[in-house]
Motif scaffolding. Structure first.
Motif, PDB file in Angstrom:
ATOM      1  N   GLN A 136       4.806  20.859  -0.808  1.00  0.00           N
ATOM      2  CA  GLN A 136       3.342  20.962  -0.395  1.00  0.00           C
ATOM      3  C   GLN A 136       2.732  19.597  -0.438  1.00  0.00           C
ATOM      4  O   GLN A 136       3.200  18.639  -0.618  1.00  0.00           O
ATOM      5  N   SER A 137       1.339  19.651  -0.149  1.00  0.00           N
ATOM      6  CA  SER A 137       0.375  18.469   0.123  1.00  0.00           C
ATOM      7  C   SER A 137       0.485  17.386  -1.051  1.00  0.00           C
ATOM      8  O   SER A 137       0.517  17.763  -2.130  1.00  0.00           O
ATOM      9  N   VAL A 138       0.747  16.272  -0.566  1.00  0.00           N
ATOM     10  CA  VAL A 138       0.703  15.165  -1.724  1.00  0.00           C
ATOM     11  C   VAL A 138      -0.628  14.682  -2.054  1.00  0.00           C
ATOM     12  O   VAL A 138      -1.164  13.903  -1.206  1.00  0.00           O
ATOM     13  N   ALA A 139      -1.191  14.992  -3.262  1.00  0.00           N
ATOM     14  CA  ALA A 139      -2.681  14.645  -3.448  1.00  0.00           C
ATOM     15  C   ALA A 139      -3.096  13.550  -3.952  1.00  0.00           C
ATOM     16  O   ALA A 139      -4.032  12.810  -3.753  1.00  0.00           O
ATOM     17  N   LEU A 160       0.684  -1.073  -0.193  1.00  0.00           N
ATOM     18  CA  LEU A 160      -0.021   0.088   0.017  1.00  0.00           C
ATOM     19  C   LEU A 160       1.001   1.016   0.144  1.00  0.00           C
ATOM     20  O   LEU A 160       2.027   1.378   0.575  1.00  0.00           O
ATOM     21  N   VAL A 161       0.634   2.169  -0.766  1.00  0.00           N
ATOM     22  CA  VAL A 161       1.232   3.495  -0.810  1.00  0.00           C
ATOM     23  C   VAL A 161       0.163   4.623  -0.407  1.00  0.00           C
ATOM     24  O   VAL A 161      -1.098   4.599  -0.866  1.00  0.00           O
ATOM     25  N   SER A 162       0.581   5.468   0.443  1.00  0.00           N
ATOM     26  CA  SER A 162      -0.420   6.698   0.920  1.00  0.00           C
ATOM     27  C   SER A 162       0.267   7.859   0.791  1.00  0.00           C
ATOM     28  O   SER A 162       1.387   8.037   0.823  1.00  0.00           O
ATOM     29  N   SER A 163      -0.449   9.023   0.475  1.00  0.00           N
ATOM     30  CA  SER A 163       0.122  10.503   0.491  1.00  0.00           C
ATOM     31  C   SER A 163      -0.721  11.352   1.268  1.00  0.00           C
ATOM     32  O   SER A 163      -1.831  10.870   1.826  1.00  0.00           O
ATOM     33  N   SER A 164      -0.024  12.190   2.014  1.00  0.00           N
ATOM     34  CA  SER A 164      -0.613  13.072   3.019  1.00  0.00           C
ATOM     35  C   SER A 164      -0.357  14.567   2.846  1.00  0.00           C
ATOM     36  O   SER A 164       0.474  15.009   2.065  1.00  0.00           O
ATOM     37  N   LYS A 165      -1.099  15.174   3.814  1.00  0.00           N
ATOM     38  CA  LYS A 165      -0.937  16.580   3.893  1.00  0.00           C
ATOM     39  C   LYS A 165       0.491  17.018   4.507  1.00  0.00           C
ATOM     40  O   LYS A 165       0.729  18.139   4.638  1.00  0.00           O
ATOM     41  N   ASP A 166       1.015  16.029   5.174  1.00  0.00           N
ATOM     42  CA  ASP A 166       2.440  16.335   5.752  1.00  0.00           C
ATOM     43  C   ASP A 166       3.424  16.250   4.798  1.00  0.00           C
ATOM     44  O   ASP A 166       4.576  16.154   5.062  1.00  0.00           O
ATOM     45  N   ASN A 167       3.117  16.054   3.386  1.00  0.00           N
ATOM     46  CA  ASN A 167       3.961  16.521   2.429  1.00  0.00           C
ATOM     47  C   ASN A 167       4.796  15.033   2.173  1.00  0.00           C
ATOM     48  O   ASN A 167       5.777  15.079   1.368  1.00  0.00           O
ATOM     49  N   GLU A 201      -2.427  22.565  -8.943  1.00  0.00           N
ATOM     50  CA  GLU A 201      -2.343  21.540  -8.144  1.00  0.00           C
ATOM     51  C   GLU A 201      -2.775  20.278  -8.882  1.00  0.00           C
ATOM     52  O   GLU A 201      -3.747  20.394  -9.820  1.00  0.00           O
ATOM     53  N   ILE A 202      -2.114  19.277  -8.624  1.00  0.00           N
ATOM     54  CA  ILE A 202      -2.596  17.944  -9.503  1.00  0.00           C
ATOM     55  C   ILE A 202      -3.298  17.226  -8.627  1.00  0.00           C
ATOM     56  O   ILE A 202      -2.923  16.805  -7.572  1.00  0.00           O
ATOM     57  N   ASN A 203      -4.318  16.698  -9.327  1.00  0.00           N
ATOM     58  CA  ASN A 203      -5.302  15.778  -8.601  1.00  0.00           C
ATOM     59  C   ASN A 203      -5.389  14.580  -8.534  1.00  0.00           C
ATOM     60  O   ASN A 203      -5.830  13.562  -8.013  1.00  0.00           O
ATOM     61  N   SER A 204      -4.833  14.066  -9.731  1.00  0.00           N
ATOM     62  CA  SER A 204      -5.021  12.565 -10.210  1.00  0.00           C
ATOM     63  C   SER A 204      -3.555  12.203 -10.887  1.00  0.00           C
ATOM     64  O   SER A 204      -3.014  13.013 -11.914  1.00  0.00           O
ATOM     65  N   VAL A 219       4.778   6.900  -8.569  1.00  0.00           N
ATOM     66  CA  VAL A 219       4.450   8.027  -8.853  1.00  0.00           C
ATOM     67  C   VAL A 219       3.712   8.883  -7.986  1.00  0.00           C
ATOM     68  O   VAL A 219       2.641   8.506  -7.410  1.00  0.00           O
ATOM     69  N   SER A 220       4.215  10.083  -7.659  1.00  0.00           N
ATOM     70  CA  SER A 220       3.171  11.067  -6.746  1.00  0.00           C
ATOM     71  C   SER A 220       3.037  12.349  -7.315  1.00  0.00           C
ATOM     72  O   SER A 220       4.120  12.933  -8.045  1.00  0.00           O
ATOM     73  N   GLY A 221       1.940  12.942  -7.108  1.00  0.00           N
ATOM     74  CA  GLY A 221       1.456  14.262  -7.492  1.00  0.00           C
ATOM     75  C   GLY A 221       1.161  15.170  -6.469  1.00  0.00           C
ATOM     76  O   GLY A 221       0.359  14.850  -5.569  1.00  0.00           O
ATOM     77  N   SER A 222       1.734  16.340  -6.712  1.00  0.00           N
ATOM     78  CA  SER A 222       1.568  17.342  -5.511  1.00  0.00           C
ATOM     79  C   SER A 222       0.928  18.708  -5.585  1.00  0.00           C
ATOM     80  O   SER A 222       0.847  18.914  -6.823  1.00  0.00           O
TER      81      SER A 222
END
Length: 696
Positions: free
Chosen positions: A227-230, A192-199, A296-299, A258-261
């Motif tokens: 910034q937050s990773v959305a 599982l991979v997760s992203s958060s507002k803690d960057n 900002e990147i949403n998806s 891959v992460s988008g922020s």
């Protein structure tokens, strides 16, 4: 301290401690304490020392209440000389409505050295709050939920056999320090991979073992966004377990995230540097980074072959990137508002996107053109995914509706309602027959494809209907009217029932109708009243409807009629048309007097015409007599030439013999009478049409 109580001991601590008569050893009692610091602690009541503490930082964050099961309910405390092993549980609830269950292994008469063994055995999620994302994991039997919290919730064994909705086994993943915004699961469902507002971005191993049970653990933390990773996404082809256990390293790894922020950048992170057996590693540098959008990147999505990366942003653009170099391949324009979701087709070279402009679009990856546009949602479309091997698209929206679209026909096949607010999460199970939705209303719905079952039920119903219709035809042929009417009620055939009732009324078999109504149940009476209400709206069926209503009202008491569902509504609608029918009958009765009057006048006119015919016959006879007389007189004149020779010369100017005065007088009288008779005959023949009849 908000609450406390004894976990083990011969009796509550407020009483005097008992002592074993065979030894000088004093029994001890233990007290459990919890508070706002989020730790569960055990104290020895006699020595006032802490003997156990829940030092794991991934447990309670804010424990508000502690409840327990006292040992006195399990063992016989009146026998202090007998020492036994006992097991029981204590329950702790947290400030965010989670419930933790701890198992306690202790002695029935412990000493200070015999400290109870405590372990957490179960987590019960009491409230999910607003859910922002949801995914299937661990052989498609576990649901991973990201709510409006820094915790990630795991519901294991949600699917047991063919049964769904088992929420007993739950687990909480703690590590993020701010709200989790996005999650994704590897293809094998074990990571599982997760992203958060803690960057940060965290990677979790869901199949770790602890105490013989599965327990997820964090194996890596990626930091680097400002910034937050959305949004985050896993690569689709790599076997992560084999990669990490074999310590495989490649120059261009095929295991990546891959992460988008909201800092407008996308980053590719290498997973091959992680270790399953080591503590979480913090990785601060990514493989590749680029500024992808102006907002900002949403998806973000990765193609099935890991060759392309797609990103969707609030700048209304969809961009396609090469995974190896992170260079821009194409830019897709067409949406009028921000993009909320992008996803690749599992079988075709196309991409689906969902936008705040309330549309879903399918894009070709061959020429990067829009090939389909679906319109139907009334609010922003938040998520869209391919279904049924890419032949259908499933979408969810802020209008709380889930829609199913056919790609070939470009039409909405169905709409599903089960939420009360925005639907943020949508995940399709690998079997293609189930999907889960979750949203702002804190509700998680699991949906099942029942198309095959519906078709099977329809086929069975059709076969059963054919059998019943054949039985109905047989009953009508054998004049078994009672059985026929009840079959027609079951088949919902009101016209057939009306025809049967008409036949019974014409055959004066009214008693049969009374018997049928008397044997009807409340549901069948409701159907009959529904039918007669519809029949009563037309003059053709009003006779049967009124007679059937008469039978029902005479057959049953008002208390029985009141038990019929919807009876007030039915009676009201029946009365409205019944009044119209009575008014119509009154008007017909009044008009019938006009018919009687007309017939009587026509009889009088016939008698007068007969009198005129008799007079005509009389005048015809007189005319014949005059003609015969004239001919006789002319014959006599011609034969007597000698007698009339002197008078013929004197009367030559008039053209008639002077000896015919009777003939002349009689002809004039006849002509006058005939003219007068014809005038009177015409006047009498028009008498009926000139007369003014009074209105009845």
């Amino acid at each position: 301290i908000e609450d406390f109580g004894p976990i083990s001991g011969s009796e509550p601590p407020r009483k005097k401690q008992k002592q074993d008569p065979k030894s000088d050893q004093q029994y001890s009692s233990f007290v459990a304490i919890c508070g706002a610091k989020g730790k569960l602690r055990i104290f020895d009541y006699v020595s006032s020392k802490q003997v156990w503490s829940d030092a794991d930082p991934e447990v309670l964050t804010e424990t508000s209440v502690l409840q327990f099961i006292s040992v006195e309910q399990i063992v016989d405390v009146e026998k202090p000389g007998k020492d036994e092993d006992v097991n029981f549980s204590i329950v702790a609830t947290t400030g965010d409505y989670d419930i933790f269950v701890y198992n306690v292994e202790a002695k029935s008469h412990p000493t200070s050295a015999q400290v109870p063994k405590i372990s957490k055995t179960r987590t019960i999620v009491g409230y999910n709050d607003e859910i922002v994302d949801v995914k299937w994991a661990d052989n498609q039997n576990t649901l991973v939920v990201a709510a409006n919290s820094e915790k990630i919730r795991l519901f294991r064994d949600v699917v047991q056999g063919n049964e769904f909705g088992h929420w007993e086994k739950s687990e909480t993943l703690m590590g993020h320090t701010a709200v989790v915004l996005s999650i994704d699961v590897s293809k094998d469902g074990k990571f599982l991979v997760s992203s958060s507002k803690d960057n940060s971005v965290r990677v979790w191993y869901l199949d770790a073992k602890k105490g013989g049970q599965k327990e997820a653990k964090c194996i890596g933390v990626f930091t680097g966004h400002t910034q937050s990773v959305a949004t985050v996404a896993f690569s689709r082809k790599c076997d992560f377990v084999k990669l990490l256990k074999d310590k495989v390293r490649t120059q261009k790894p095929n295991a990546f995230v891959v992460s988008g922020s909201q800092d407008n950048t996308i980053k590719i992170w290498d997973l091959s540097v992680l270790d399953l057996d080591s503590p979480p590693q913090e990785i601060k540098s990514s493989i590749l980074t680029t500024k992808a959008h102006d907002k900002e990147i949403n998806s973000v999505a990765i193609s099935p072959n890991d060759a392309l990366i797609a990103t969707g942003s609030q700048d209304r653009l969809i961009k396609i990137w090469d995974r190896q170099t992170l260079k821009l391949v194409a830019t897709l324009k067409g949406h009028k508002r921000g993009i909320w979701s992008v996803e690749f087709s599992p079988v075709d070279k196309c991409l689906v996107s969902a936008s705040a402009d309330r549309t879903i679009k399918i894009w070709s990856l061959s020429d990067f053109s829009c090939i389909r546009t679906f319109e139907g949602h009334t609010a922003s479309v938040l998520r869209a995914s391919f279904l049924s091997a890419g032949t259908q698209v499933l979408s969810c929206s802020a209008d709380s509706v889930v829609k199913l679209w056919n790609v070939k026909t470009n039409e909405c096949a169905n709409s599903f309602e089960g939420h009360e607010d925005k639907i943020w999460g949508l995940a399709i199970r690998n079997d293609g027959e189930h999907f889960v939705t979750a949203g702002e209303d804190s509700i998680i719905n699991i949906w099942q494809d029942v198309t095959s079952q519906i078709l099977l039920d329809q086929e069975n119903a059709r076969e059963q209907r054919i059998i019943q219709e054949q039985e109905l035809s047989n009953c009508l042929k054998m004049k078994q009217y009672e059985r026929a009417i009840f079959l027609a009620l079951r088949l919902n055939q009101p016209n057939r029932i009306r025809v049967i009732l008409n036949e019974l009324l014409e055959a004066n078999k009214n008693l049969v109708i009374h018997e049928i109504v008397g044997k009807a149940s409340n549901e069948e009476l409701e159907k009959l009243m529904l039918y007669l209400r519809d029949w009563n709206t037309s003059a053709k069926g009003s006779i049967v409807a009124q007679y059937l209503l008469n039978v029902i009202l005479r057959r049953f008491t008002p208390s029985r009629i009141s038990q019929i569902p919807r009876v007030p509504e039915l009676i009201e609608s029946i009365l409205a048309y019944t009044e119209r029918h009575y008014h119509r009958v009154d008007v017909l009765l009044q008009r019938s007097f006009l018919v009687d009057y007309t017939l009587s006048e026509m009889r009088q006119l016939d008698s007068e015409r007969n009198d005129l015919d008799n007079e005509d016959n009389k005048f015809v006879n007189i005319s014949r007599l005059i003609t015969d007389t004239s001919e006789a007189v002319s014959d006599d004149d011609e034969s007597d030439d000698e007698v009339l020779s002197s008078s013929s010369s004197s009367s030559s100017s008039s053209g008639k013999a002077p000896l015919r005065p009777f003939e002349k007088e009689l002809a004039g009288f006849l002509a006058q009478e005939k003219t007068q008779t014809q005038s009177e005959k015409f006047s009498k023949s028009t008498k009926y049409y000139k007369r003014e009849f009074p209105l009845v």
